[in-house]
Write a protein that holds these residues in place. Structure first.
Motif, mmCIF file in Angstrom:
data_model
loop_
_atom_site.group_PDB
_atom_site.id
_atom_site.type_symbol
_atom_site.label_atom_id
_atom_site.label_comp_id
_atom_site.label_asym_id
_atom_site.label_seq_id
_atom_site.Cartn_x
_atom_site.Cartn_y
_atom_site.Cartn_z
ATOM 1 N N LEU A 1 9.472 -4.352 -0.200
ATOM 2 C CA LEU A 1 9.462 -2.883 -0.118
ATOM 3 C C LEU A 1 9.132 -2.405 1.296
ATOM 4 C CD1 LEU A 1 7.263 -2.097 -3.300
ATOM 5 C CD2 LEU A 1 9.719 -2.493 -3.208
ATOM 6 N N ALA B 1 18.464 -1.378 3.547
ATOM 7 C CA ALA B 1 18.224 -2.482 2.615
ATOM 8 C C ALA B 1 19.296 -3.571 2.691
ATOM 9 C CB ALA B 1 18.122 -1.934 1.190
ATOM 10 N N ALA C 1 -3.091 -1.404 7.103
ATOM 11 C CA ALA C 1 -3.038 -0.828 5.745
ATOM 12 C C ALA C 1 -3.854 -1.635 4.741
ATOM 13 C CB ALA C 1 -1.581 -0.731 5.291
ATOM 14 N N ALA D 1 12.445 4.974 -7.584
ATOM 15 C CA ALA D 1 12.775 3.751 -6.833
ATOM 16 C C ALA D 1 12.073 2.547 -7.463
ATOM 17 C CB ALA D 1 12.376 3.908 -5.370
ATOM 18 N N GLN E 1 10.041 -12.598 7.609
ATOM 19 C CA GLN E 1 9.834 -12.782 6.164
ATOM 20 C C GLN E 1 10.854 -13.766 5.592
ATOM 21 O OE1 GLN E 1 9.479 -8.832 4.432
ATOM 22 N NE2 GLN E 1 7.530 -8.478 5.462
ATOM 23 N N ALA F 1 8.991 -1.727 5.163
ATOM 24 C CA ALA F 1 9.971 -1.705 6.246
ATOM 25 C C ALA F 1 9.492 -0.716 7.285
ATOM 26 C CB ALA F 1 11.339 -1.280 5.715
ATOM 27 N N ALA G 1 0.826 -1.215 0.000
ATOM 28 C CA ALA G 1 0.000 0.000 0.000
ATOM 29 C C ALA G 1 0.857 1.260 0.000
ATOM 30 C CB ALA G 1 -0.919 0.005 1.223
ATOM 31 N N GLY G 2 2.180 1.104 -0.054
ATOM 32 C CA GLY G 2 3.082 2.248 0.034
ATOM 33 C C GLY G 2 3.290 2.933 -1.315
ATOM 34 N N GLN G 3 4.112 3.987 -1.282
ATOM 35 C CA GLN G 3 4.243 4.803 -2.498
ATOM 36 C C GLN G 3 5.119 4.144 -3.574
ATOM 37 O OE1 GLN G 3 6.075 8.586 -2.302
ATOM 38 N NE2 GLN G 3 7.738 7.960 -0.960
ATOM 39 N N SER H 1 9.978 10.970 -0.088
ATOM 40 C CA SER H 1 11.145 10.253 -0.608
ATOM 41 C C SER H 1 10.883 9.750 -2.031
ATOM 42 C CB SER H 1 11.510 9.101 0.325
ATOM 43 O OG SER H 1 10.426 8.246 0.483
ATOM 44 N N SER H 2 11.965 9.391 -2.701
ATOM 45 C CA SER H 2 11.897 8.913 -4.091
ATOM 46 C C SER H 2 10.940 7.735 -4.176
ATOM 47 C CB SER H 2 13.272 8.428 -4.542
ATOM 48 O OG SER H 2 14.231 9.427 -4.381
ATOM 49 N N LEU I 1 1.396 -8.029 0.242
ATOM 50 C CA LEU I 1 1.482 -8.144 1.701
ATOM 51 C C LEU I 1 1.494 -6.756 2.327
ATOM 52 C CD1 LEU I 1 2.085 -10.321 4.027
ATOM 53 C CD2 LEU I 1 4.424 -9.488 3.897
ATOM 54 N N GLU I 2 0.707 -6.609 3.376
ATOM 55 C CA GLU I 2 0.696 -5.347 4.136
ATOM 56 C C GLU I 2 0.468 -5.641 5.612
ATOM 57 O OE1 GLU I 2 1.226 -2.344 4.675
ATOM 58 O OE2 GLU I 2 1.682 -1.488 2.748
ATOM 59 N N GLY J 1 13.367 -2.114 1.085
ATOM 60 C CA GLY J 1 13.093 -1.450 2.375
ATOM 61 C C GLY J 1 14.382 -1.226 3.149
ATOM 62 N N ASN J 2 14.546 -0.038 3.677
ATOM 63 C CA ASN J 2 15.796 0.323 4.363
ATOM 64 C C ASN J 2 15.834 -0.088 5.821
ATOM 65 O OD1 ASN J 2 17.433 1.534 2.421
ATOM 66 N ND2 ASN J 2 16.054 3.311 2.362
HETATM 67 P P1 NAX Z 1 5.848 3.898 2.354
HETATM 68 O O1 NAX Z 1 5.934 4.330 3.779
HETATM 69 O O2 NAX Z 1 5.062 4.687 1.392
HETATM 70 O O3 NAX Z 1 5.323 2.384 2.306
HETATM 71 C C1 NAX Z 1 5.855 1.377 3.098
HETATM 72 C C2 NAX Z 1 4.741 0.397 3.339
HETATM 73 O O4 NAX Z 1 5.292 -0.747 4.000
HETATM 74 C C3 NAX Z 1 3.632 0.931 4.257
HETATM 75 O O5 NAX Z 1 2.388 0.838 3.583
HETATM 76 C C4 NAX Z 1 3.692 0.012 5.468
HETATM 77 O O6 NAX Z 1 2.409 -0.254 6.017
HETATM 78 C C5 NAX Z 1 4.316 -1.242 4.865
HETATM 79 N N1 NAX Z 1 4.926 -2.146 5.843
HETATM 80 C C6 NAX Z 1 5.591 -1.843 6.971
HETATM 81 N N2 NAX Z 1 5.931 -2.968 7.623
HETATM 82 C C7 NAX Z 1 5.485 -4.006 6.896
HETATM 83 C C8 NAX Z 1 5.513 -5.415 7.062
HETATM 84 N N3 NAX Z 1 6.079 -5.976 8.133
HETATM 85 N N4 NAX Z 1 4.936 -6.186 6.111
HETATM 86 C C9 NAX Z 1 4.350 -5.633 5.038
HETATM 87 N N5 NAX Z 1 4.259 -4.296 4.837
HETATM 88 C C10 NAX Z 1 4.840 -3.495 5.752
HETATM 89 O O7 NAX Z 1 7.382 3.742 1.877
HETATM 90 P P2 NAX Z 1 7.962 3.726 0.397
HETATM 91 O O8 NAX Z 1 8.223 5.113 -0.037
HETATM 92 O O9 NAX Z 1 7.106 2.859 -0.455
HETATM 93 O O10 NAX Z 1 9.385 3.066 0.658
HETATM 94 C C11 NAX Z 1 9.515 1.720 1.033
HETATM 95 C C12 NAX Z 1 10.928 1.449 1.532
HETATM 96 O O11 NAX Z 1 11.880 1.670 0.492
HETATM 97 C C13 NAX Z 1 11.364 2.351 2.695
HETATM 98 O O12 NAX Z 1 12.026 1.553 3.668
HETATM 99 C C14 NAX Z 1 12.370 3.278 2.039
HETATM 100 O O13 NAX Z 1 13.311 3.784 2.972
HETATM 101 C C15 NAX Z 1 12.998 2.355 1.036
HETATM 102 N N6 NAX Z 1 13.747 2.960 -0.079
HETATM 103 C C16 NAX Z 1 14.835 2.296 -0.531
HETATM 104 C C17 NAX Z 1 15.541 2.726 -1.624
HETATM 105 C C18 NAX Z 1 16.727 1.974 -2.119
HETATM 106 O O14 NAX Z 1 17.353 2.465 -3.057
HETATM 107 N N7 NAX Z 1 17.084 0.799 -1.589
HETATM 108 C C19 NAX Z 1 15.171 3.984 -2.323
HETATM 109 C C20 NAX Z 1 13.762 4.390 -2.105
HETATM 110 C C21 NAX Z 1 13.256 4.192 -0.690
HETATM 111 O O15 NAX Z 1 13.706 5.245 0.099
#
Ligand code: NAX
Length: 327
Positions: free
Chosen positions: A87, A133, A46, A241, A112, A89, A13-15, A236-237, A41-42, A130-131
């Motif tokens: 994704l 990462a 969410a 991403a 996971q 985290a 459900a994330g961006q 964030s990006s 998975l969420e 997810g960071n």
């Molecule tokens: P969002 O906050 O928009 O979405 C993250 C989603 O993950 C949320 O909907 C949350 O409910 C869900 N979530 C949390 N824990 C969970 C779990 N245990 N099981 C399933 N879902 C879970 O973040 P978004 O912008 O989509 O970014 C996702 C991740 O990518 C973040 O950790 C971000 O830091 C990381 N990134 C990594 C990058 C890379 O190059 N490696 C770059 C882009 C981004 O910053």
């Protein structure tokens, strides 16, 4: 039409997911003859919002989309999974220390990893976005002893693409003329975006741009690009991403063009004197669904120091979570 590929996405459900899903069902991952079964998975809170995303997926009437499963249970999401994008985290909250962030994520990625170990296809490819990462990928693979560590990678393709684009702009050339950029190390500001081996239309990139620009401008700009996007966009990006996640997975299941490579964080085997047992970004070539770390590159003193500094950060991260690894 072939058998559907089972593609699991966490944080659905994330961006980033919102920018990824619609490109997947348009055939940008495995071509327009390959149908997909999506498992999303969420966290339970969410799931209602994710239902809205599923409505939009349906509204695309995409011929490649076979079915969609929505769940909060990793074992349901990862059952017979072929390709997995991790994704989701735990984000850094106010006043949260790096140790707390690592440990919060260690719980998620241990669970996971165990679920992948139990139910995913043995050939599964797991891309951790997810960071933090790199260390999240390490935690997942250590919890999946029946899968090869080569089934896991962490994403540094966004850093790689940022570096490509920046160098091309500086040289006034097309991105396609640039080859052999490398991201070494952690997806963090300690990463080393390296131009030592890069070429622009076959000519040395370093000779074109000069050491001062490389060290004083290129390296910090790539390292801090994520923070710069947040500052300007207020978020964030996400689309870039998702584009990078798609690119890294496509390279992994496909093949890098001759004479070039991509950057991918994988379990270190000791190459280039990098400590074994950390997930570290190397330049890799891919073919036949597998990757190889680029071999025998000459490494100068400046590069070696930068590469080891990022390895040191990853060893620190590992030290904060290794008590959670299964024995
Ligand atoms: P969002 O906050 O928009 O979405 C993250 C989603 O993950 C949320 O909907 C949350 O409910 C869900 N979530 C949390 N824990 C969970 C779990 N245990 N099981 C399933 N879902 C879970 O973040 P978004 O912008 O989509 O970014 C996702 C991740 O990518 C973040 O950790 C971000 O830091 C990381 N990134 C990594 C990058 C890379 O190059 N490696 C770059 C882009 C981004 O910053």
């Amino acid at each position: 039409m072939q058998q559907p590929l089972n593609v699991a996405i966490t944080g659905a459900a994330g961006q980033i997911s919102y920018a990824l899903l619609f490109r997947l069902i348009a055939g940008e991952l495995a071509g327009n003859q390959q149908s997909l079964s999506l498992r999303l998975l969420e966290v339970p809170e969410a799931l209602p919002m994710l239902e809205g995303v599923v409505m939009e997926l349906a509204d695309c009437a995409a011929p490649l989309l076979r079915d969609v499963v929505v769940t909060a249970d990793p074992e349901v999401a990862f059952r017979d999974a072929d390709l997995v994008f991790l994704l989701g985290a735990r984000p850094r909250g106010p006043g949260m220390e790096r140790r707390d962030l690592l440990q919060g994520n260690a719980e998620i990625f241990s669970r996971q990893g165990r679920a992948l170990n139990e139910v995913a296809r043995r050939s599964v490819k797991v891309l951790v976005v997810g960071n933090p990462a790199n260390t999240n990928a390490l935690i997942a693979l250590r919890n999946a002893p029946e899968l090869s560590p080569r089934n896991f990678s962490a994403m540094t393709r966004l850093d790689h693409n940022r570096a490509l684009s920046l160098l091309a702009a500086q040289c006034g050339c097309e991105v396609g003329e640039v080859k052999r950029i490398a991201i070494w190390g952690n997806h963090s500001t300690s990463q080393f975006p390296d131009l030592s081996h890069a070429t622009v239309s076959g000519r040395s990139a370093l000779a074109l741009v000069g050491d001062d620009w490389f060290r004083g401008s290129f390296i910090p700009t790539v390292q801090q690009r994520g923070a710069s996007v947040i500052q300007v966009r207020g978020k964030s990006s996400a689309a870039s991403a998702a584009n990078a996640a798609l690119g890294q997975m496509r390279s992994w299941i496909g093949a890098t063009p001759g004479g070039d490579w991509v950057s991918m964080a994988v379990l270190s085997d000791g190459s280039y004197g990098i400590a074994e047992g950390i997930v570290y970004s190397f330049p890799v070539t891919t073919a036949g669904g597998d990757f190889q770390i680029a071999r025998d590159l000459p490494i100068g003193d400046f590069a070696r120091e930068r590469m080891q500094a990022s390895a040191a950060e990853l060893l620190e991260e590992r030290a904060m979570v290794e008590h959670l690894f299964p024995v």
